[in-house]
Scaffold this motif. Structure first.
Motif, PDB file in Angstrom:
ATOM      1  N   ALA A 159       6.699 -15.186   3.730  1.00  0.00           N
ATOM      2  CA  ALA A 159       5.910 -13.976   4.018  1.00  0.00           C
ATOM      3  C   ALA A 159       6.779 -12.835   4.551  1.00  0.00           C
ATOM      4  O   ALA A 159       6.274 -11.742   4.798  1.00  0.00           O
ATOM      5  CB  ALA A 159       4.809 -14.315   5.025  1.00  0.00           C
ATOM      6  N   PHE A 160       8.073 -13.065   4.691  1.00  0.00           N
ATOM      7  CA  PHE A 160       8.977 -12.060   5.259  1.00  0.00           C
ATOM      8  C   PHE A 160       8.947 -10.767   4.445  1.00  0.00           C
ATOM      9  O   PHE A 160       9.218 -10.771   3.243  1.00  0.00           O
ATOM     10  CB  PHE A 160      10.404 -12.618   5.322  1.00  0.00           C
ATOM     11  CG  PHE A 160      11.366 -11.731   6.053  1.00  0.00           C
ATOM     12  CD1 PHE A 160      11.288 -11.606   7.430  1.00  0.00           C
ATOM     13  CD2 PHE A 160      12.341 -11.033   5.376  1.00  0.00           C
ATOM     14  CE1 PHE A 160      12.171 -10.799   8.123  1.00  0.00           C
ATOM     15  CE2 PHE A 160      13.236 -10.225   6.048  1.00  0.00           C
ATOM     16  CZ  PHE A 160      13.155 -10.096   7.430  1.00  0.00           C
ATOM     17  N   LYS A 161       8.542  -9.680   5.116  1.00  0.00           N
ATOM     18  CA  LYS A 161       8.476  -8.331   4.525  1.00  0.00           C
ATOM     19  C   LYS A 161       7.624  -8.280   3.253  1.00  0.00           C
ATOM     20  O   LYS A 161       7.853  -7.462   2.361  1.00  0.00           O
ATOM     21  CB  LYS A 161       9.868  -7.782   4.272  1.00  0.00           C
ATOM     22  CG  LYS A 161      10.652  -7.625   5.570  1.00  0.00           C
ATOM     23  CD  LYS A 161      11.672  -6.551   5.488  1.00  0.00           C
ATOM     24  CE  LYS A 161      12.252  -6.339   6.879  1.00  0.00           C
ATOM     25  NZ  LYS A 161      13.192  -5.264   6.905  1.00  0.00           N
ATOM     26  N   ALA A 162       6.641  -9.150   3.145  1.00  0.00           N
ATOM     27  CA  ALA A 162       5.802  -9.228   1.939  1.00  0.00           C
ATOM     28  C   ALA A 162       5.071  -7.927   1.661  1.00  0.00           C
ATOM     29  O   ALA A 162       4.983  -7.497   0.513  1.00  0.00           O
ATOM     30  CB  ALA A 162       4.807 -10.379   2.066  1.00  0.00           C
ATOM     31  N   ARG A 163       4.542  -7.295   2.686  1.00  0.00           N
ATOM     32  CA  ARG A 163       3.810  -6.029   2.494  1.00  0.00           C
ATOM     33  C   ARG A 163       4.723  -4.996   1.847  1.00  0.00           C
ATOM     34  O   ARG A 163       4.356  -4.331   0.893  1.00  0.00           O
ATOM     35  CB  ARG A 163       3.265  -5.543   3.845  1.00  0.00           C
ATOM     36  CG  ARG A 163       2.523  -4.241   3.753  1.00  0.00           C
ATOM     37  CD  ARG A 163       1.039  -4.535   3.530  1.00  0.00           C
ATOM     38  NE  ARG A 163       0.317  -3.304   3.348  1.00  0.00           N
ATOM     39  CZ  ARG A 163      -0.370  -3.024   2.251  1.00  0.00           C
ATOM     40  NH1 ARG A 163      -0.449  -3.886   1.272  1.00  0.00           N
ATOM     41  NH2 ARG A 163      -1.000  -1.898   2.124  1.00  0.00           N
ATOM     42  N   GLU A 164       5.929  -4.895   2.376  1.00  0.00           N
ATOM     43  CA  GLU A 164       6.913  -3.942   1.875  1.00  0.00           C
ATOM     44  C   GLU A 164       7.352  -4.283   0.437  1.00  0.00           C
ATOM     45  O   GLU A 164       7.495  -3.418  -0.413  1.00  0.00           O
ATOM     46  CB  GLU A 164       8.105  -3.973   2.826  1.00  0.00           C
ATOM     47  CG  GLU A 164       9.287  -3.132   2.450  1.00  0.00           C
ATOM     48  CD  GLU A 164      10.433  -3.336   3.442  1.00  0.00           C
ATOM     49  OE1 GLU A 164      11.576  -3.384   2.968  1.00  0.00           O
ATOM     50  OE2 GLU A 164      10.182  -3.455   4.660  1.00  0.00           O
ATOM     51  N   LEU A 165       7.540  -5.570   0.155  1.00  0.00           N
ATOM     52  CA  LEU A 165       8.064  -5.999  -1.136  1.00  0.00           C
ATOM     53  C   LEU A 165       7.017  -6.071  -2.241  1.00  0.00           C
ATOM     54  O   LEU A 165       7.309  -5.757  -3.391  1.00  0.00           O
ATOM     55  CB  LEU A 165       8.711  -7.384  -0.989  1.00  0.00           C
ATOM     56  CG  LEU A 165      10.025  -7.414  -0.223  1.00  0.00           C
ATOM     57  CD1 LEU A 165      10.333  -8.822   0.248  1.00  0.00           C
ATOM     58  CD2 LEU A 165      11.147  -6.880  -1.100  1.00  0.00           C
ATOM     59  N   TYR A 166       5.815  -6.532  -1.902  1.00  0.00           N
ATOM     60  CA  TYR A 166       4.803  -6.812  -2.922  1.00  0.00           C
ATOM     61  C   TYR A 166       3.568  -5.923  -2.826  1.00  0.00           C
ATOM     62  O   TYR A 166       2.665  -6.030  -3.655  1.00  0.00           O
ATOM     63  CB  TYR A 166       4.388  -8.289  -2.855  1.00  0.00           C
ATOM     64  CG  TYR A 166       5.563  -9.229  -2.998  1.00  0.00           C
ATOM     65  CD1 TYR A 166       6.204  -9.412  -4.226  1.00  0.00           C
ATOM     66  CD2 TYR A 166       6.048  -9.934  -1.902  1.00  0.00           C
ATOM     67  CE1 TYR A 166       7.283 -10.266  -4.357  1.00  0.00           C
ATOM     68  CE2 TYR A 166       7.135 -10.798  -2.021  1.00  0.00           C
ATOM     69  CZ  TYR A 166       7.742 -10.950  -3.252  1.00  0.00           C
ATOM     70  OH  TYR A 166       8.821 -11.794  -3.382  1.00  0.00           O
ATOM     71  N   GLY A 167       3.503  -5.092  -1.774  1.00  0.00           N
ATOM     72  CA  GLY A 167       2.379  -4.176  -1.637  1.00  0.00           C
ATOM     73  C   GLY A 167       1.078  -4.831  -1.217  1.00  0.00           C
ATOM     74  O   GLY A 167       0.012  -4.260  -1.407  1.00  0.00           O
ATOM     75  N   CYS A 168       1.153  -6.036  -0.656  1.00  0.00           N
ATOM     76  CA  CYS A 168      -0.057  -6.698  -0.179  1.00  0.00           C
ATOM     77  C   CYS A 168       0.287  -7.521   1.057  1.00  0.00           C
ATOM     78  O   CYS A 168       1.429  -7.908   1.254  1.00  0.00           O
ATOM     79  CB  CYS A 168      -0.671  -7.583  -1.256  1.00  0.00           C
ATOM     80  SG  CYS A 168       0.399  -8.897  -1.858  1.00  0.00           S
ATOM     81  N   ASN A 169      -0.720  -7.742   1.867  1.00  0.00           N
ATOM     82  CA  ASN A 169      -0.508  -8.556   3.059  1.00  0.00           C
ATOM     83  C   ASN A 169      -0.467 -10.022   2.663  1.00  0.00           C
ATOM     84  O   ASN A 169      -1.292 -10.466   1.867  1.00  0.00           O
ATOM     85  CB  ASN A 169      -1.627  -8.334   4.076  1.00  0.00           C
ATOM     86  CG  ASN A 169      -1.542  -6.946   4.692  1.00  0.00           C
ATOM     87  OD1 ASN A 169      -0.450  -6.445   4.955  1.00  0.00           O
ATOM     88  ND2 ASN A 169      -2.676  -6.328   4.905  1.00  0.00           N
ATOM     89  N   PRO A 170       0.454 -10.765   3.244  1.00  0.00           N
ATOM     90  CA  PRO A 170       0.492 -12.202   2.948  1.00  0.00           C
ATOM     91  C   PRO A 170      -0.679 -12.903   3.627  1.00  0.00           C
ATOM     92  O   PRO A 170      -1.266 -12.386   4.577  1.00  0.00           O
ATOM     93  CB  PRO A 170       1.823 -12.647   3.553  1.00  0.00           C
ATOM     94  CG  PRO A 170       2.076 -11.677   4.658  1.00  0.00           C
ATOM     95  CD  PRO A 170       1.487 -10.365   4.196  1.00  0.00           C
TER      96      PRO A 170
END
Length: 188
Positions: A159-170
Motif C-alpha cells: 500500500a506504500f504511496k498507493a494513492r500517489e501511484l494508482y490514484g486510489c486509496n488502498p
C-alpha cells in the motif's frame, strides 16, 4: 541479462504485480530495506526488517528450476537467522505451477499459516487476489506474530504511496488480512 521487471511481468499474473514506478519508489525510499537481487538465473525482491524478511517476488529462470537454485536462494536468506514470510497463490487448475510452488516451499520447511486470511483487490485491475501466507523461522513464531508482520508488510510495501501511484486509496489492513476462525470438527 534481461530486464528484471520484464522477467517478473512475464511470469507473474498482472493481479500480483506492482507498477515499475512502485518498485522504483520502494527501492529508492526504502533503500537497504526493500532490495533487488538479480542474476541470469533468478530475480529476488525482498523487504528486510530486524526480525523478518518478506519475499515479495522470487523467480528462478525456467531452465534452472529443479537444479537446487531456488533452495540455494532460500538457504542464503535463512542464514540471516530471521523469519521468512511470503505469499503464495493457492493451488489452481489454470496454473499448473501453483502446486509445484507450494511443494517447493513445503520441502524447504515453510509452513502454511492456516489461520491467516488474505484477500486484496488489485489497484489497477480491480481483480481479487487471494493468497496463502507461508513462513519459515529459526524459532517458534505464532500465526498472530506472522499476521502482525504481514500487516506491516502490507502498509510498507503493497500500500506504500498507493494513492500517489494508482490514484486510489488502498484497502485498510484489516480488510486485506485477518485471522480466520478455524473450526475443529470431531468425527466419532
Amino acid at each position: 541479462m534481461s530486464d528484471w521487471y520484464t522477467r517478473l511481468t512475464d511470469y507473474f499474473p498482472e493481479k500480483e504485480m506492482k507498477s515499475k514506478m512502485h518498485f522504483e519508489i520502494l527501492f529508492h525510499e526504502k533503500q537497504g530495506i526493500y532490495q533487488l537481487e538479480e542474476s541470469q538465473d533468478h530475480v529476488l525482491v525482498y523487504f528486510e526488517k530486524a526480525d523478518f524478511i518478506f519475499i515479495d517476488y522470487i523467480l528462478v529462470a525456467r531452465n534452472n528450476r529443479g537444479n537446487g537454485r531456488g533452495r540455494m536462494i532460500l538457504d542464503q536468506l535463512k542464514q540471516k537467522g530471521k523469519a521468512i514470510i511470503l505469499e503464495v497463490e493457492p493451488v489452481t487448475l489454470n496454473d499448473p505451477d501453483s502446486e509445484k510452488r507450494i511443494r517447493f516451499y513445503e520441502k524447504n520447511d515453510f509452513l502454511k499459516m492456516e489461520s491467516i486470511g488474505y484477500e486484496r483487490i488489485h489497484m489497477v485491475t480491480d481483480e481479487l487476489n487471494k493468497m496463502d501466507i507461508f513462513c519459515w523461522s529459526p524459532v517458534h513464531r505464532t500465526e498472530q506474530w506472522v499476521l502482525d508482520q504481514m500487516e506491516e508488510i502490507y502498509q510498507e510495501v503493497h500500500a506504500f504511496k498507493a494513492r500517489e501511484l494508482y490514484g486510489c486509496n488502498p484497502q485498510s489492513g484489516n480488510e486485506v488480512l485477518w485471522l480466520k476462525e478455524l473450526v475443529n470438527v470431531k468425527i466419532s
